[in-house]
Scaffold this active site. Structure first.
Site, PDB file in Angstrom:
ATOM      1  N   LYS A 165       0.863  -1.191   0.000  1.00  0.00           N
ATOM      2  CA  LYS A 165       0.000   0.000   0.000  1.00  0.00           C
ATOM      3  C   LYS A 165       0.895   1.234   0.000  1.00  0.00           C
ATOM      4  O   LYS A 165       1.900   1.272   0.723  1.00  0.00           O
ATOM      5  CB  LYS A 165      -0.878  -0.038   1.249  1.00  0.00           C
ATOM      6  CG  LYS A 165      -1.919   1.051   1.358  1.00  0.00           C
ATOM      7  CD  LYS A 165      -2.741   0.849   2.634  1.00  0.00           C
ATOM      8  CE  LYS A 165      -3.878   1.829   2.759  1.00  0.00           C
ATOM      9  NZ  LYS A 165      -4.693   1.590   3.967  1.00  0.00           N
ATOM     10  N   SER A 200      -9.487   1.469   2.849  1.00  0.00           N
ATOM     11  CA  SER A 200      -8.643   2.214   1.933  1.00  0.00           C
ATOM     12  C   SER A 200      -7.567   1.370   1.242  1.00  0.00           C
ATOM     13  O   SER A 200      -7.009   1.821   0.251  1.00  0.00           O
ATOM     14  CB  SER A 200      -7.985   3.368   2.680  1.00  0.00           C
ATOM     15  OG  SER A 200      -7.170   2.870   3.722  1.00  0.00           O
ATOM     16  N   SER A 243      -9.528  -0.780   7.165  1.00  0.00           N
ATOM     17  CA  SER A 243      -8.999  -0.667   5.806  1.00  0.00           C
ATOM     18  C   SER A 243      -8.354  -1.920   5.222  1.00  0.00           C
ATOM     19  O   SER A 243      -8.145  -1.989   4.018  1.00  0.00           O
ATOM     20  CB  SER A 243      -7.998   0.478   5.719  1.00  0.00           C
ATOM     21  OG  SER A 243      -8.698   1.672   5.527  1.00  0.00           O
TER      22      SER A 243
HETATM   23  N1  GLN Z   1     -12.801   3.846   6.259  1.00  0.00           N
HETATM   24  C1  GLN Z   1     -12.206   4.270   7.471  1.00  0.00           C
HETATM   25  C2  GLN Z   1     -11.869   5.743   7.377  1.00  0.00           C
HETATM   26  O1  GLN Z   1     -12.107   6.300   6.368  1.00  0.00           O
HETATM   27  C3  GLN Z   1     -11.023   3.438   7.793  1.00  0.00           C
HETATM   28  C4  GLN Z   1      -9.778   3.812   7.103  1.00  0.00           C
HETATM   29  C5  GLN Z   1      -8.602   2.981   7.487  1.00  0.00           C
HETATM   30  O2  GLN Z   1      -8.718   1.953   8.160  1.00  0.00           O
HETATM   31  N2  GLN Z   1      -7.426   3.443   7.085  1.00  0.00           N
HETATM   32  O3  GLN Z   1     -11.373   6.328   8.280  1.00  0.00           O
END
Ligand code: GLN
Length: 478
Positions: free
Chosen positions: A68, A143, A167
């Site tokens: 990532k 994400s 994420s």
């Molecule tokens: N979807 C969640 C957010 O937008 C989690 C993001 C993540 O785990 N990096 O904060």
């Protein structure tokens, strides 16, 4: 069976048995990526074959892997999916990268993400949206959507992601693979661009539970460069094949409520049947405070993010918009460099941390976090694992204009693990409306090996895979 369809374990076995060489492996994954990533767009930049090194056949992990793009790999761009860092090159390796390198794995490419890991779809990437390999018109989740899509499409045998509120697990659920978030403190965050430092944890995305344990073992360990890591020697493979009969599973009623897509709910109760057939005890429990987890997360995580992102000021990293005065330079750089969602989080975070609001929001959210943690501790006195669906709905169509709040709500079942530091994992449990959906498992802090044991127990008897043939998306057919 094609070479790229193998799991990490079977690829390594194939090297040992001289079925193929690391060169064959890298070549097969590279070819598939070259042809199909034009459709999927999992990678920020498609890897160049001449730049990928060939693993040593005698190494522990002679395989390529994707990362990532918020994790540092020395000498490579680390964009975080942001205009602000589009030209930033990492000057050191993250600890997880060092560990993989030490075990012989080779870096293959950087994957797309929502900007600074804020989002659930990759639609908030400053560059492009990654497509779900099962249906190119849908989001892969986020994400870590690029990492999940890369694994699901067979571009790499495994990838790294980061998980602050789900994420790793949400995109794993949407893409039909395994996503694992280790207990907070097991894996070093050194070299991960911080989002919410008390929530962030790096973990693998892969095709089987055993692979998650295998890669997890390599990532875990205390690191002097991250003071929040703990010395907790644990072997995730040691008990993975143990029988799961007699284990006590709790289903929080609130996490399978009406708001969840009925097809996902159906798949979930089928999964529960499988566990019951394995003589696990599954009981429904009431946890009304669970509903506050998402609110607490969306107060604390923007708070931490607003402070973590203060360092991107045009002086030290990445983009700088030249302006007459320092203040104007910083303002313009941040104004142009950050996307809409990141700005929303910074505004929210600055608001809840401001002097006038600190007690009413941030401080209160910290207290509720504590109350939730105490309640969860109590639950884990009576139960070994919490079960729920990972995602509330199948992945949205990319074209659908989902408002920010609806996206926030898709994290409902995953944020608890981050707030409390629990090890958590999403794994395939079937399909809903033709799209994969995941079973979500959470255990008490540092009982990661139990988590993987239960997940493996389910995997073995769920009948989702035959003869270790994992279900594959077929983007080539679309
Ligand atoms: N979807 C969640 C957010 O937008 C989690 C993001 C993540 O785990 N990096 O904060």
């Amino acid at each position: 069976m094609e070479l790229w369809q193998n799991t990490v374990e079977s690829l390594i076995r194939g090297v040992r048995d001289n079925h193929w060489t690391p060169f064959d492996i890298v070549k097969a994954f590279y070819e598939r990526t070259r042809i199909l990533d034009q459709k999927i767009r999992a990678f920020i930049r498609v890897p160049n074959f001449s730049q990928v090194s060939i693993p040593d056949p005698d190494a522990v992990l002679p395989l390529p892997y994707a990362v990532k793009d918020n994790i540092m790999v020395k000498g490579y761009q680390t964009t975080c999916g942001s205009r602000l860092l589009w030209n930033y090159k990492a000057v050191y390796d993250a600890t997880v990268i060092k560990r993989l390198k030490a075990n012989g794995a080779v870096f293959f490419g950087k994957t797309n993400l929502d900007e600074f890991a804020m989002g659930s779809s990759t639609k908030y990437s400053a560059f492009f949206t990654t497509k779900n390999p099962w249906d190119l018109s849908r989001i892969p989740g986020g994400s870590s959507g690029g990492s999940a899509a890369a694994v699901a499409a067979g571009f790499v045998p495994f990838a790294l992601g980061s998980d602050t509120g789900g994420s790793n697990r949400l995109p794993a659920s949407h893409c039909g693979i395994v996503g694992y978030k280790p207990s907070y403190g097991l894996v070093s965050r050194y070299g991960l661009v911080a989002f919410g430092s008390s929530l962030d944890q790096i973990g693998p995305l892969c095709r089987s539970v055993r692979d998650a344990a295998y890669i997890g073992n390599i990532l875990i360990g205390r690191d002097k460069k991250d003071a929040t890591t703990v010395d907790y020697p644990t072997d995730l493979m040691a008990r993975i094949e143990n029988p799961i009969a007699g284990l006590r599973c709790a289903v929080i009623k609130q996490s399978v409520s009406e708001e969840i897509d009925p097809h996902i709910r159906f798949a979930f109760w089928e999964a529960v049947k499988v566990l019951r057939n394995n003589r696990c005890i599954v009981e429904e429990i009431d946890f009304p405070e669970e509903r506050y987890a998402i609110a607490v997360y969306y107060i604390l995580s923007p708070g931490e993010a607003s402070s973590n992102l203060a360092r991107f000021d045009g002086v030290r990293y990445g983009l700088r918009i030249p302006e007459a005065s320092l203040t104007e330079m910083m303002t313009e750089t941040r104004n142009y460099g950050f996307g809409e969602e990141v700005k929303r989080r910074i505004l929210l975070g600055t608001f809840v941390l401001s002097d006038a609001r600190y007690d009413a929001y941030y401080q209160k959210a910290l207290k509720v976090r504590r109350l939730i943690a105490i309640k969860v501790q109590k639950i884990f006195k009576d139960y070994d694992v919490l079960l729920s669906p990972t995602a509330l709905y199948p992945p949205f169509p990319i074209e659908e204009n989902t408002d920010p709040l609806s996206f926030y709500l898709t994290d409902k079942n995953t944020v608890l693990a981050n707030l409390v530091g629990l090890p958590a994992l999403s794994m395939p449990m079937g399909f809903a409306k033709g799209m994969p959906c995941g079973l979500h498992l959470q255990c008490r802090p540092f009982s990661d090996s139990l988590l993987l044991n239960i997940a493996r127990g389910y995997e073995k008897s769920a009948g989702l895979y035959e003869d270790e043939h994992y279900p594959f998306a077929q983007p080539e057919a679309r």
